[in-house]
Design a protein around this motif. Structure first.
Motif, PDB file in Angstrom:
ATOM      1  N   GLY A  42     -46.891  32.743  37.652  1.00 54.14           N
ATOM      2  CA  GLY A  42     -47.179  31.560  37.166  1.00 54.14           C
ATOM      3  C   GLY A  42     -46.350  30.458  38.560  1.00 54.14           C
ATOM      4  N   ALA A  43     -45.498  30.585  39.279  1.00 62.73           N
ATOM      5  CA  ALA A  43     -45.064  29.767  40.567  1.00 62.73           C
ATOM      6  C   ALA A  43     -46.212  30.138  41.043  1.00 62.73           C
ATOM      7  CB  ALA A  43     -44.040  30.416  41.107  1.00 62.73           C
ATOM      8  N   GLN A  44     -47.350  31.294  41.908  1.00 62.46           N
ATOM      9  CA  GLN A  44     -47.860  31.161  43.036  1.00 62.46           C
ATOM     10  C   GLN A  44     -49.515  30.226  42.364  1.00 62.46           C
ATOM     11  OE1 GLN A  44     -47.848  32.631  45.219  1.00 62.46           O
ATOM     12  NE2 GLN A  44     -49.396  30.959  46.296  1.00 62.46           N
ATOM     13  N   GLY A  45     -49.392  29.872  40.883  1.00 62.54           N
ATOM     14  CA  GLY A  45     -50.340  29.302  40.312  1.00 62.54           C
ATOM     15  C   GLY A  45     -50.539  28.227  39.764  1.00 62.54           C
ATOM     16  N   ALA A  46     -48.738  27.440  40.463  1.00 66.15           N
ATOM     17  CA  ALA A  46     -48.666  26.209  40.340  1.00 66.15           C
ATOM     18  C   ALA A  46     -48.973  25.985  41.437  1.00 66.15           C
ATOM     19  CB  ALA A  46     -47.094  26.136  39.489  1.00 66.15           C
ATOM     20  N   ALA A  47     -47.948  26.608  42.895  1.00 62.55           N
ATOM     21  CA  ALA A  47     -48.398  26.073  43.949  1.00 62.55           C
ATOM     22  C   ALA A  47     -50.316  25.749  44.639  1.00 62.55           C
ATOM     23  CB  ALA A  47     -47.846  27.636  44.853  1.00 62.55           C
ATOM     24  N   ASP A  48     -50.817  27.368  43.915  1.00 64.64           N
ATOM     25  CA  ASP A  48     -52.118  26.894  44.308  1.00 64.64           C
ATOM     26  C   ASP A  48     -53.334  25.846  43.925  1.00 64.64           C
ATOM     27  OD1 ASP A  48     -51.894  29.302  45.242  1.00 64.64           O
ATOM     28  OD2 ASP A  48     -52.778  30.671  44.550  1.00 64.64           O
ATOM     29  N   ALA A  49     -52.903  25.456  42.356  1.00 65.44           N
ATOM     30  CA  ALA A  49     -53.206  24.175  41.747  1.00 65.44           C
ATOM     31  C   ALA A  49     -52.762  22.955  42.006  1.00 65.44           C
ATOM     32  CB  ALA A  49     -52.723  24.395  40.450  1.00 65.44           C
ATOM     33  N   ALA A  50     -51.196  22.896  43.304  1.00 63.79           N
ATOM     34  CA  ALA A  50     -50.861  22.331  43.748  1.00 63.79           C
ATOM     35  C   ALA A  50     -51.713  21.792  45.313  1.00 63.79           C
ATOM     36  CB  ALA A  50     -49.667  21.525  43.755  1.00 63.79           C
ATOM     37  N   ALA A  51     -51.592  22.868  46.262  1.00 67.09           N
ATOM     38  CA  ALA A  51     -51.702  22.650  47.120  1.00 67.09           C
ATOM     39  C   ALA A  51     -53.862  21.900  47.147  1.00 67.09           C
ATOM     40  CB  ALA A  51     -52.331  24.374  47.844  1.00 67.09           C
ATOM     41  N   LEU A  52     -54.717  22.502  46.041  1.00 67.33           N
ATOM     42  CA  LEU A  52     -55.916  22.169  46.022  1.00 67.33           C
ATOM     43  C   LEU A  52     -55.924  20.416  45.139  1.00 67.33           C
ATOM     44  CD1 LEU A  52     -57.433  25.149  44.233  1.00 67.33           C
ATOM     45  CD2 LEU A  52     -57.637  24.777  46.616  1.00 67.33           C
ATOM     46  N   GLY A 136     -27.896  38.116  37.529  1.00 68.61           N
ATOM     47  CA  GLY A 136     -28.223  36.612  37.923  1.00 68.61           C
ATOM     48  C   GLY A 136     -29.858  36.475  38.140  1.00 68.61           C
ATOM     49  N   THR A 137     -30.279  36.848  36.372  1.00 64.55           N
ATOM     50  CA  THR A 137     -31.800  36.735  36.628  1.00 64.55           C
ATOM     51  C   THR A 137     -32.069  35.095  35.799  1.00 64.55           C
ATOM     52  OG1 THR A 137     -32.086  38.224  34.700  1.00 64.55           O
ATOM     53  CG2 THR A 137     -33.008  38.996  36.836  1.00 64.55           C
ATOM     54  N   GLU A 138     -31.180  35.258  35.318  1.00 66.72           N
ATOM     55  CA  GLU A 138     -31.157  34.156  33.765  1.00 66.72           C
ATOM     56  C   GLU A 138     -31.040  32.625  34.731  1.00 66.72           C
ATOM     57  OE1 GLU A 138     -26.813  35.232  35.359  1.00 66.72           O
ATOM     58  OE2 GLU A 138     -28.680  36.001  34.623  1.00 66.72           O
ATOM     59  N   THR A 139     -30.902  33.149  36.042  1.00 69.76           N
ATOM     60  CA  THR A 139     -30.842  31.540  37.572  1.00 69.76           C
ATOM     61  C   THR A 139     -31.846  31.093  38.161  1.00 69.76           C
ATOM     62  OG1 THR A 139     -29.343  32.457  38.985  1.00 69.76           O
ATOM     63  CG2 THR A 139     -27.902  31.038  36.421  1.00 69.76           C
ATOM     64  N   ARG A 140     -32.800  32.395  38.246  1.00 73.29           N
ATOM     65  CA  ARG A 140     -33.101  32.744  39.768  1.00 73.29           C
ATOM     66  C   ARG A 140     -34.663  31.949  38.737  1.00 73.29           C
ATOM     67  NH1 ARG A 140     -33.832  36.617  43.406  1.00 73.29           N
ATOM     68  NH2 ARG A 140     -31.719  36.752  43.089  1.00 73.29           N
ATOM     69  N   GLN A 141     -35.311  30.932  40.043  1.00 74.27           N
ATOM     70  CA  GLN A 141     -36.548  30.378  39.732  1.00 74.27           C
ATOM     71  C   GLN A 141     -37.547  30.768  40.781  1.00 74.27           C
ATOM     72  OE1 GLN A 141     -34.753  26.973  40.318  1.00 74.27           O
ATOM     73  NE2 GLN A 141     -35.584  25.606  38.561  1.00 74.27           N
ATOM     74  N   GLY A 142     -38.559  30.499  40.049  1.00 75.72           N
ATOM     75  CA  GLY A 142     -40.103  31.285  41.328  1.00 75.72           C
ATOM     76  C   GLY A 142     -40.022  30.132  42.208  1.00 75.72           C
ATOM     77  N   THR A 143     -40.357  30.110  42.877  1.00 82.59           N
ATOM     78  CA  THR A 143     -41.161  29.876  44.231  1.00 82.59           C
ATOM     79  C   THR A 143     -42.174  30.393  44.514  1.00 82.59           C
ATOM     80  OG1 THR A 143     -39.531  30.897  45.882  1.00 82.59           O
ATOM     81  CG2 THR A 143     -38.128  29.199  44.809  1.00 82.59           C
ATOM     82  N   ALA A 144     -42.923  29.718  45.782  1.00 80.22           N
ATOM     83  CA  ALA A 144     -43.909  29.806  46.258  1.00 80.22           C
ATOM     84  C   ALA A 144     -45.014  28.623  47.113  1.00 80.22           C
ATOM     85  CB  ALA A 144     -45.398  30.418  44.771  1.00 80.22           C
ATOM     86  N   ASP A 145     -45.810  29.164  48.179  1.00 77.15           N
ATOM     87  CA  ASP A 145     -46.655  28.733  49.158  1.00 77.15           C
ATOM     88  C   ASP A 145     -47.812  29.168  48.105  1.00 77.15           C
ATOM     89  OD1 ASP A 145     -43.695  28.029  50.012  1.00 77.15           O
ATOM     90  OD2 ASP A 145     -43.461  29.532  50.904  1.00 77.15           O
ATOM     91  N   ALA A 146     -48.361  27.558  49.212  1.00 75.91           N
ATOM     92  CA  ALA A 146     -49.935  27.488  49.334  1.00 75.91           C
ATOM     93  C   ALA A 146     -51.034  26.775  50.325  1.00 75.91           C
ATOM     94  CB  ALA A 146     -50.502  27.404  47.672  1.00 75.91           C
ATOM     95  N   THR A 147     -51.888  27.021  50.627  1.00 79.06           N
ATOM     96  CA  THR A 147     -52.002  26.037  51.455  1.00 79.06           C
ATOM     97  C   THR A 147     -53.918  25.497  51.362  1.00 79.06           C
ATOM     98  OG1 THR A 147     -50.702  26.904  53.937  1.00 79.06           O
ATOM     99  CG2 THR A 147     -52.785  25.835  54.006  1.00 79.06           C
ATOM    100  N   ALA A 148     -53.809  24.867  51.412  1.00 82.47           N
ATOM    101  CA  ALA A 148     -55.776  24.197  51.275  1.00 82.47           C
ATOM    102  C   ALA A 148     -56.279  23.171  52.361  1.00 82.47           C
ATOM    103  CB  ALA A 148     -56.040  23.339  49.769  1.00 82.47           C
ATOM    104  N   VAL A 149     -57.748  24.326  52.622  1.00 83.85           N
ATOM    105  CA  VAL A 149     -58.202  23.771  54.016  1.00 83.85           C
ATOM    106  C   VAL A 149     -59.030  21.979  53.554  1.00 83.85           C
ATOM    107  CG1 VAL A 149     -59.747  25.571  54.301  1.00 83.85           C
ATOM    108  CG2 VAL A 149     -58.984  24.649  55.893  1.00 83.85           C
TER     109      VAL A 149
END
Length: 203
Positions: A42-52, A136-149
């Motif tokens: 879910g985090a990667q999908g959000a990062a991809d959409a944001a970068a695009l 610890g998973t109850e506080t662990r959020q997802g993170t991701a990076d994306a780059t669009a050219v």
């Protein structure tokens, strides 16, 4: 004989309980891994959409300076090599798309290069993996990076003077001719999409 059977059954029962408990723990662990993987995806999908979204918004601003560059000797080369766009609005667009995917942008910035520019976005989900058997998973959020050219997709040849119409071949196809002295200003966005491609790349 019956007493021996009862003894064997009594000894097997604790082993059975331990085996069942172990299987239940493994099932819960696999469930936790699945939830973590879903959060990551879910985090990667959000990062991809944001970068695009950021790159597409930046691309839509390139029409006016691109056409203006055709008015001066060497102007297009200088534009492709040195032009830098403002990232404020593209990064706002990145945040808007991240929010629609229940995430927020941690960083958003551009890097520039000849024939292509890049928008880099990092996000963090607003939701966590949740309660699992793994601490610890109850506080662990997802993170991701994306780059669009944003990539110049055309070739061209100047056959006249600066300011004369210029023919471009984009993605190997002829058909785009731009007269910088007589350009429909309502077609900036369409021109930008025809001249510049936007796609995700590995950073």
């Amino acid at each position: 004989m019956r007493r021996q059977l009862r003894t064997d059954a009594g000894q097997a029962f604790p082993i059975y309980v331990v085996m069942v408990a172990g299987l239940l723990f493994l099932a819960c662990a696999f469930f936790a891994v699945g939830k973590a993987s879903a959060t990551r995806n879910g985090a990667q999908g959000a990062a991809d959409a944001a970068a695009l979204a950021a790159a597409q918004d930046a691309r839509d601003t390139l029409g006016p300076p691109f056409v203006a560059s055709l008015m001066t000797p060497g102007g297009l080369h200088e534009f492709l090599q040195d032009y830098t766009f403002q990232t404020g609005t593209p990064c706002m667009e990145a945040q808007r798309f991240a929010a629609s995917n229940r995430a927020d942008t941690k960083s958003c910035y551009a890097t520039y290069g000849y024939l292509q520019d890049r928008m880099h976005v990092s996000i963090r989900t607003r939701y966590t993996v949740g309660d699992t058997v793994i601490p610890g998973t109850e506080t662990r959020q997802g993170t991701a990076d994306a780059t669009a050219v944003i990539e110049f997709r055309c070739t061209y040849k100047f056959k006249g003077d600066p300011g004369d119409p210029v023919a471009f071949k984009c993605d190997g196809r002829d058909g785009i001719s731009i007269d910088p002295t007589d350009f429909d200003q309502g077609a900036w966005a369409a021109l930008s999409k025809a001249i510049f491609a936007v796609h995700l790349v590995d950073d």
